[in-house]
Design an enzyme around this catalytic site. Structure first.
Site, PDB file in Angstrom:
ATOM      1  N   GLY A  10       0.833  -1.197   0.000  1.00 52.71           N
ATOM      2  CA  GLY A  10       0.000   0.000   0.000  1.00 52.71           C
ATOM      3  C   GLY A  10       0.862   1.239   0.000  1.00 52.71           C
ATOM      4  O   GLY A  10       1.752   1.389   0.830  1.00 52.71           O
ATOM      5  N   SER A 251     -19.034  19.525   0.061  1.00 50.21           N
ATOM      6  CA  SER A 251     -18.628  20.112   1.335  1.00 50.21           C
ATOM      7  C   SER A 251     -19.811  20.671   2.113  1.00 50.21           C
ATOM      8  O   SER A 251     -20.791  21.167   1.558  1.00 50.21           O
ATOM      9  CB  SER A 251     -17.611  21.215   1.086  1.00 50.21           C
ATOM     10  OG  SER A 251     -17.542  22.069   2.197  1.00 50.21           O
ATOM     11  N   ARG A 298     -23.731  16.717  11.656  1.00 50.40           N
ATOM     12  CA  ARG A 298     -23.656  15.844  10.490  1.00 50.40           C
ATOM     13  C   ARG A 298     -24.361  14.511  10.664  1.00 50.40           C
ATOM     14  O   ARG A 298     -25.018  14.022   9.743  1.00 50.40           O
ATOM     15  CB  ARG A 298     -22.196  15.571  10.142  1.00 50.40           C
ATOM     16  CG  ARG A 298     -21.511  16.792   9.606  1.00 50.40           C
ATOM     17  CD  ARG A 298     -20.093  16.450   9.311  1.00 50.40           C
ATOM     18  NE  ARG A 298     -19.372  17.611   8.819  1.00 50.40           N
ATOM     19  CZ  ARG A 298     -18.113  17.572   8.438  1.00 50.40           C
ATOM     20  NH1 ARG A 298     -17.451  16.432   8.488  1.00 50.40           N
ATOM     21  NH2 ARG A 298     -17.518  18.647   8.003  1.00 50.40           N
ATOM     22  N   ARG A 414     -14.851   9.159  13.381  1.00 48.38           N
ATOM     23  CA  ARG A 414     -13.628   9.905  13.117  1.00 48.38           C
ATOM     24  C   ARG A 414     -13.914  11.400  12.994  1.00 48.38           C
ATOM     25  O   ARG A 414     -14.867  11.806  12.345  1.00 48.38           O
ATOM     26  CB  ARG A 414     -13.015   9.426  11.808  1.00 48.38           C
ATOM     27  CG  ARG A 414     -11.853  10.271  11.327  1.00 48.38           C
ATOM     28  CD  ARG A 414     -11.282   9.747  10.032  1.00 48.38           C
ATOM     29  NE  ARG A 414     -12.125  10.015   8.879  1.00 48.38           N
ATOM     30  CZ  ARG A 414     -12.011  11.095   8.106  1.00 48.38           C
ATOM     31  NH1 ARG A 414     -11.123  12.019   8.395  1.00 48.38           N
ATOM     32  NH2 ARG A 414     -12.787  11.265   7.068  1.00 48.38           N
ATOM     33  N   SER A 419      -7.708  11.977   9.917  1.00 49.47           N
ATOM     34  CA  SER A 419      -7.283  10.725   9.304  1.00 49.47           C
ATOM     35  C   SER A 419      -5.951  10.882   8.580  1.00 49.47           C
ATOM     36  O   SER A 419      -5.079  10.013   8.673  1.00 49.47           O
ATOM     37  CB  SER A 419      -8.343  10.236   8.327  1.00 49.47           C
ATOM     38  OG  SER A 419      -7.835   9.174   7.579  1.00 49.47           O
TER      39      SER A 419
HETATM   40  C1  LIG Z   1     -13.488  12.084  -0.469  1.00 52.31           C
HETATM   41  C2  LIG Z   1     -12.649  11.948   0.764  1.00 52.31           C
HETATM   42  C3  LIG Z   1     -12.157  13.075   1.406  1.00 52.31           C
HETATM   43  C4  LIG Z   1     -11.368  12.961   2.552  1.00 52.31           C
HETATM   44  N1  LIG Z   1     -10.882  14.099   3.155  1.00 52.31           N
HETATM   45  C5  LIG Z   1     -10.112  13.989   4.266  1.00 52.31           C
HETATM   46  C6  LIG Z   1      -9.581  15.164   4.900  1.00 52.31           C
HETATM   47  O1  LIG Z   1      -9.798  16.295   4.453  1.00 52.31           O
HETATM   48  N2  LIG Z   1      -8.830  15.009   6.009  1.00 52.31           N
HETATM   49  C7  LIG Z   1      -8.549  13.768   6.526  1.00 52.31           C
HETATM   50  O2  LIG Z   1      -7.836  13.700   7.523  1.00 52.31           O
HETATM   51  N3  LIG Z   1      -9.017  12.648   5.939  1.00 52.31           N
HETATM   52  C8  LIG Z   1      -9.793  12.721   4.828  1.00 52.31           C
HETATM   53  N4  LIG Z   1     -10.279  11.575   4.243  1.00 52.31           N
HETATM   54  C9  LIG Z   1      -9.832  10.268   4.716  1.00 52.31           C
HETATM   55  C10 LIG Z   1      -8.416   9.948   4.199  1.00 52.31           C
HETATM   56  O3  LIG Z   1      -8.272  10.453   2.895  1.00 52.31           O
HETATM   57  C11 LIG Z   1      -8.099   8.453   4.147  1.00 52.31           C
HETATM   58  O4  LIG Z   1      -8.469   7.869   5.342  1.00 52.31           O
HETATM   59  C12 LIG Z   1      -6.606   8.207   3.931  1.00 52.31           C
HETATM   60  O5  LIG Z   1      -6.170   8.878   2.784  1.00 52.31           O
HETATM   61  C13 LIG Z   1      -6.264   6.732   3.837  1.00 52.31           C
HETATM   62  O6  LIG Z   1      -4.893   6.585   3.546  1.00 52.31           O
HETATM   63  P1  LIG Z   1      -4.159   5.178   3.578  1.00 52.31           P
HETATM   64  O7  LIG Z   1      -2.718   5.455   3.377  1.00 52.31           O
HETATM   65  O8  LIG Z   1      -4.533   4.422   4.779  1.00 52.31           O
HETATM   66  O9  LIG Z   1      -4.748   4.350   2.353  1.00 52.31           O
HETATM   67  P2  LIG Z   1      -5.046   4.717   0.817  1.00 52.31           P
HETATM   68  O10 LIG Z   1      -4.649   6.067   0.431  1.00 52.31           O
HETATM   69  O11 LIG Z   1      -6.433   4.279   0.605  1.00 52.31           O
HETATM   70  O12 LIG Z   1      -4.069   3.756   0.040  1.00 52.31           O
HETATM   71  C14 LIG Z   1      -4.217   2.371   0.001  1.00 52.31           C
HETATM   72  C15 LIG Z   1      -3.042   1.794  -0.735  1.00 52.31           C
HETATM   73  O13 LIG Z   1      -3.091   0.386  -0.651  1.00 52.31           O
HETATM   74  C16 LIG Z   1      -2.951  -0.190  -1.922  1.00 52.31           C
HETATM   75  N5  LIG Z   1      -3.685  -1.445  -1.911  1.00 52.31           N
HETATM   76  C17 LIG Z   1      -4.945  -1.691  -1.495  1.00 52.31           C
HETATM   77  N6  LIG Z   1      -5.232  -2.998  -1.631  1.00 52.31           N
HETATM   78  C18 LIG Z   1      -4.138  -3.590  -2.136  1.00 52.31           C
HETATM   79  C19 LIG Z   1      -3.798  -4.931  -2.508  1.00 52.31           C
HETATM   80  N7  LIG Z   1      -4.664  -5.943  -2.378  1.00 52.31           N
HETATM   81  N8  LIG Z   1      -2.569  -5.152  -3.017  1.00 52.31           N
HETATM   82  C20 LIG Z   1      -1.664  -4.158  -3.176  1.00 52.31           C
HETATM   83  N9  LIG Z   1      -1.934  -2.884  -2.818  1.00 52.31           N
HETATM   84  C21 LIG Z   1      -3.144  -2.616  -2.318  1.00 52.31           C
HETATM   85  C22 LIG Z   1      -3.450   0.837  -2.881  1.00 52.31           C
HETATM   86  O14 LIG Z   1      -2.885   0.653  -4.141  1.00 52.31           O
HETATM   87  C23 LIG Z   1      -3.004   2.119  -2.211  1.00 52.31           C
HETATM   88  O15 LIG Z   1      -1.678   2.414  -2.587  1.00 52.31           O
HETATM   89  C24 LIG Z   1     -11.089  11.679   3.090  1.00 52.31           C
HETATM   90  C25 LIG Z   1     -11.583  10.548   2.466  1.00 52.31           C
HETATM   91  C26 LIG Z   1     -12.381  10.661   1.329  1.00 52.31           C
HETATM   92  C27 LIG Z   1     -12.952   9.430   0.719  1.00 52.31           C
END
Ligand SMILES: Cc1cc2nc3c(=O)[nH]c(=O)nc-3n(C[C@H](O)[C@H](O)[C@H](O)COP(=O)(O)OP(=O)(O)OC[C@H]3O[C@@H](n4cnc5c(N)ncnc54)[C@H](O)[C@@H]3O)c2cc1C
Ligand code: SF4
Ligand code: SF4
Ligand code: FES
Lengths: 665, 252
Positions: A10, A251, A298, A414, A419
């Site tokens: 990831g 938003s 919300r 959350r 996040s």
């Molecule tokens: C529309 C939206 C707006 C948001 N805005 C905010 C905000 O303003 N502030 C805030 O704090 N949070 C926000 N969040 C939440 C936040 O964006 C996410 O929780 C965070 O980005 C997750 O990051 P991560 O690194 O855990 O995973 P992700 O960014 O989801 O990355 C997952 C990674 O895992 C890899 N992966 C997945 N499955 C596999 C597999 N089987 N094999 C190999 N690779 C795999 C993918 O390729 C990717 O690289 C928002 C979420 C959304 C949906």
């Protein structure tokens, strides 16, 4: 530590933070990701990242208050030491991002600008235009690219993680992954594995999440023995734009600036909405909550919109659930202020919200639950023992989990902009824990293990693939996923009740048996997305059961888990003495509810279905208190609760904070 | 009674096969975009000639035009499939929407191409801020809002490939690094810490495949979905490399 290798699966914010920190320590990283890491789901985050800062500090803010807001917003379901450590680190995390070149918005004097988000009274949120997540992931991606150029990181992009390799002792020894172009399956031996694979919104069909957010990776770890915690806690954002393929975030500021939410009184009235006279419009938030109007918190907005569409059948459209969010009657200068978000609507809906009401509906947004991980509390600071091999470590030795894929930091709900923080924080702190583990490997390095173990693991996945590709039957994976999503959204999101959840569980069993009859239209062995999708569908059905059964078992309301059958009726008597009596009863019931349910749900995989157990939550730093925002009788409950706590301890009680029940962005 | 429309897609089973067109009838849905179209075809992959076929392979992730994955050529114009709405596309081309993969990158399958070269270019121009380390060393440099406002638009580049697809000078034969990478070099030269490696970046831009290969046709800037001022970056790169060369001649 020569020849030792860590696999990070990831490359979102969490995985990239871990990779660069490990590389800095001289540890070789193999970074595996389904998409080029720069395209990970984290790019979607718009709003920002929270930390106490010089500005809020002078208004009386401090790390403890950020910590308090976070556990209060999460309804006290999270272990407190990791959350405290995270909030203590937050200013440093944002400083680091700043040094890495994230173009945070600036004040006239050149300092970082801050905005206010839900769930707090302070302007704690740093932001970079309307694309904070994108800017942050780019900064980390660039750092990792530098390490790649220096030979410390090898990227495996377009590779899919299929499962951990676990030896006879139960230790994780690497992973099996598949090249998504050539479909080659191979083992990656490694001395520690980090899963940073994000959330699982696709289980609900359409959500605000990206195409890769199936939760497939977490499901595969779960099946291999990693426990899954708090799966039933799923955050729903009240206002998303229901697209045909995705729900795109709208938003909250649209309502903040005067946008009104309504539906036609006549179900599915097909007239042009602007021609429907005011008397035939149902402004349900304004009617039901005269005091708050469209700006109810919300979670309440989400529940009411859901109720109007699902229970009352008043959705604007018949085939699709949605209500109007109307800014069309606002003056032009207000439109100007909202330009940024109105453009998103226009771009994806092809309609101008300055002229016609927008169609919106709540959308699944964040997975609070995730793979179970441990931590080690520092008894002096109340935070974590940094570098402890227990931090972020799952119950399978050698397998660590970070980011949205873990369950640790957000409890029952959350807070917005927390996040991005937890993702980077967990990525940074997992590195020293892994370093220490590598220095003290009890049972030898992965490189010393028998080759047959690694080959065997790859063979098992190859056989599973062959059998799914060959499978003959009458079921189509795409239509099955739509059905699963539809059922999960209706029965297991905003409002839950035991009858529906029981029916859902039966349905999930049916999906499971239908999955066995799945037939692929593409049986080729090259870039077969049809197959990849079908395999993830099996995982989604597996996790749907964990979420739905967890929700069925948890007979209470907490955070995002709202089950009105088990709500505690709010005090509403006119007579002050009676009101006080009701409040006392409320507080007693609340206390009892916490004794029973202030627990982490822990699901363990068995072939027959999940085995549930419940674990005490570490609330050693801040005693749980009622989360009463938006509740009638909040004031009297606060008073009575303070008295009860005083009697219980003799210490001066903490006032019940009245900050907004936090949510998301 | 539901409306339907036609989509013509240029398909290719793998890098070694030839390509061929397939046409599909797709049921119209309100507000439909092209990624939805591919999903609907995947659920029932049958051509207009009633020939069963396989789902169309395509890249996607965010579905909100911020990850850059789903770039392809639709109705002759390079763009993101997720933000390409069927209504508008049918207005451009009422008979059938035409979809093909980008031409400047090797096709992997159908609409999936290998854009690895773009990420390699980012390595060449050292598109990063070389910090001392990830320990806590305090805040980053103070930055005037004007500098942030200059940097932010450049920083939104999602390596989608539209600009290089449109660029007449870019191909796997010319070795030109392309407008996106040039613009990133300028972005990191703007940053107070990033500037430390300024001359390395300018050195790359001065060398083969660098700024001299740009024919200034301005195609790139017209197709960038993020409206990145690429030609401004290119002009700046031109000036900066000239100064750089002078510095080299006069021994700094
Ligand atoms: C529309 C939206 C707006 C948001 N805005 C905010 C905000 O303003 N502030 C805030 O704090 N949070 C926000 N969040 C939440 C936040 O964006 C996410 O929780 C965070 O980005 C997750 O990051 P991560 O690194 O855990 O995973 P992700 O960014 O989801 O990355 C997952 C990674 O895992 C890899 N992966 C997945 N499955 C596999 C597999 N089987 N094999 C190999 N690779 C795999 C993918 O390729 C990717 O690289 C928002 C979420 C959304 C949906
Ligand atoms: S201006 Fe230069 S980089 Fe842009 S399209 Fe023309 S030749 Fe290519
Ligand atoms: S500069 Fe624009 S068109 Fe080129 S890759 Fe970046 S975002 Fe895409
Ligand atoms: S899917 Fe991300 S840009 Fe289209």
């Amino acid at each position: 530590m020569a020849n030792q290798q860590v696999v990070v699966v990831g490359g979102g914010l969490a995985g990239l933070a871990a990779s660069m920190k490990l590389a800095e320590a001289g540890i070789h990283v193999a970074l595996i990701s389904m998409v080029p890491v720069k395209r990970s789901h984290s790019v979607c985050a718009q709003g920002g990242i929270n930390s106490v800062n010089d500005y809020t500090r002078q208004q009386g803010d401090n790390e403890w208050k950020h910590f308090d807001d976070t556990v209060y917003g999460g309804d006290f379901l999270q272990h407190q030491p990791p959350v405290k450590e995270m909030c203590d680190w937050a200013p440093r995390v944002v400083d680091l991002l700043d040094r890495l070149g994230v173009p945070f918005n600036r004040t006239a004097e050149g300092f970082r600008d801050q905005r206010r988000f839900g769930g707090t009274l302070y302007k704690r949120t740093a932001f970079a235009g309307a694309t904070t997540g994108q800017q942050m992931i780019y900064a980390l991606d660039e750092q990792v690219r530098r390490w790649e150029a220096e030979g410390l990181v090898d990227k495996y992009e377009y590779w899919e993680f299929l499962g951990p390799i676990i030896d006879d002792r139960g230790d994780c020894r690497g992973v099996v992954a598949q090249d998504m172009f050539s479909m080659e399956i191979r083992s990656f031996p490694s001395d520690a594995v980090v899963l940073a694979t994000g959330g699982n919104g696709l289980i609900f069909g359409r959500s605000t999440m990206s195409m890769i957010c199936t939760g497939g990776a977490a499901a595969r770890a779960y099946m291999a023995g990693v426990d899954y915690a708090n799966g039933e806690f799923v955050q729903v954002h009240p206002t998303a734009i229901p697209g045909t393929d995705k729900l795109r975030l709208m938003s909250e500021s649209a309502r903040g600036e005067g946008g009104r939410v309504w539906v036609p009184r006549r179900p599915q009235d097909d007239r042009d909405p602007t021609s429907i006279p005011p008397g035939e419009r149902y402004y349900f938030l304004e009617e039901r909550y005269p005091a708050y109007g469209n700006l109810v918190p919300r979670d309440i907005a989400t529940r009411e919109i859901f109720d109007v569409c699902v229970t009352q059948g008043l959705s604007v459209e018949s085939g699709r659930m949605c209500v109007y969010l109307d800014v069309s009657e606002l003056p032009a200068d207000t439109h100007k202020k909202l330009d940024g978000i109105l453009e998103i609507y226009e771009k994806f809906q092809g309609a101008d919200p300055r002229v016609v009401p927008m169609k919106i509906f709540p959308g699944v947004h964040y997975s609070m639950g995730g793979l179970w991980i441990d931590f080690e509390k520092n008894e002096t600071t109340g935070g974590l023992v940094l570098g402890s091999t227990r931090n972020q470590h799952s119950n399978v030795p050698g397998l660590f989990v970070i980011g949205e894929a873990d369950y640790q930091f957000h409890g029952g709900n959350r807070l917005g902009a927390n996040s991005l923080l937890s993702c980077i924080f967990s990525g940074l702190i997992v590195a020293p824990s892994i370093e220490n583990r590598l220095n003290s490997l009890a049972n030898g390095a992965a490189a010393d293990q028998a080759a047959s173990m690694f080959e065997g693991a790859a063979t098992i996945h190859q056989e599973q693939m062959d059998s799914l590709i060959k499978n003959q039957g009458d079921e189509n994976p795409y239509t099955l996923q739509l059905e699963l999503g539809d059922w999960m959204t209706r029965q297991c999101t905003v409002v839950r009740n035991n009858k529906d959840l029981a029916a859902l569980l039966e349905k999930i069993e049916e999906f499971k048996s239908r999955f066995d009859r799945i037939s692929l239209s593409d049986r080729s062995n090259w870039t077969n997305q049809n197959f990849s999708f079908a395999r993830a569908l099996g995982d989604m059905i597996l996790m749907a059961r964990v979420m739905a059964e967890g929700a069925l078992k948890r007979d209470e309301c907490r955070g995002a888990h709202f089950k009105p059958e088990f709500g505690i009726p709010a005090p509403d008597a006119q007579d002050p003495a009676e009101l006080r009596r009701q409040a006392q009863a409320w507080c007693q019931a609340f206390k009892k509810k916490n004794e029973q349910w202030l627990k982490t749900t822990r699901a363990r995989y068995t072939p027959q279905g999940p085995e549930f157990s419940y674990e005490e939550v570490d609330t050693s730093l801040i005693p749980p208190r009622p989360r009463t925002y938006g509740l009638t009788g909040a004031e009297i409950i606060g008073e009575v609760w303070a008295e009860m706590s005083r009697d219980a301890s003799n210490e001066p009680p903490k006032a019940v904070a009245s900050a907004a029940g936090g949510s998301s962005a | 009674m539901s409306k339907s429309f036609k989509v013509r897609i240029l398909r290719q089973a793998d890098p070694n096969s030839g390509s061929h067109w397939e046409t599909f009838n797709v049921d119209y849905e309100d507000g439909m975009n092209m990624t939805t179209v591919f999903q609907r075809i995947a659920a029932d992959p049958v051509t207009t000639e009633k020939q069963p076929t396989v789902p169309v392979a395509f890249d996607s992730c965010c579905l909100e035009e911020v990850c850059g994955a789903c770039t392809m050529v639709i109705n002759g114009r390079v763009r993101q499939a997720c933000s390409a709405l069927v209504d508008a596309l049918l207005e451009e081309s009422p008979d059938a929407i035409e979809v093909r993969p980008m031409t400047k990158f090797p096709v992997v399958r159908d609409l999936v191409v290998d854009r690895h070269a773009m990420f390699e270019s980012l390595k060449c121009v050292k598109a990063w801020v070389h910090v001392d380390g990830y320990y806590d060393l305090g805040a980053g440099p103070r930055l005037a809002p004007q500098v942030q406002e200059e940097a932010y638009p450049l920083s939104r580049c999602m390596t989608c490939g539209c600009c290089v697809e449109a660029c007449p000078q870019f191909s796997d034969k010319t070795g030109f690094i392309g407008p996106a990478a040039i613009s990133q070099a300028i972005l990191f030269n703007l940053h107070p810490t990033g500037r430390v490696e300024r001359d390395d970046r300018l050195g790359v831009l001065t060398g083969p495949g660098g700024i001299a290969d740009c024919g200034n046709s301005q195609n790139c800037v017209k197709v960038c979905p993020k409206e990145i001022p690429l030609t401004d970056s290119i002009a700046k790169a031109g000036r900066d490399t000239t100064l750089y060369k002078l510095r080299q001649w006069f021994g700094r």
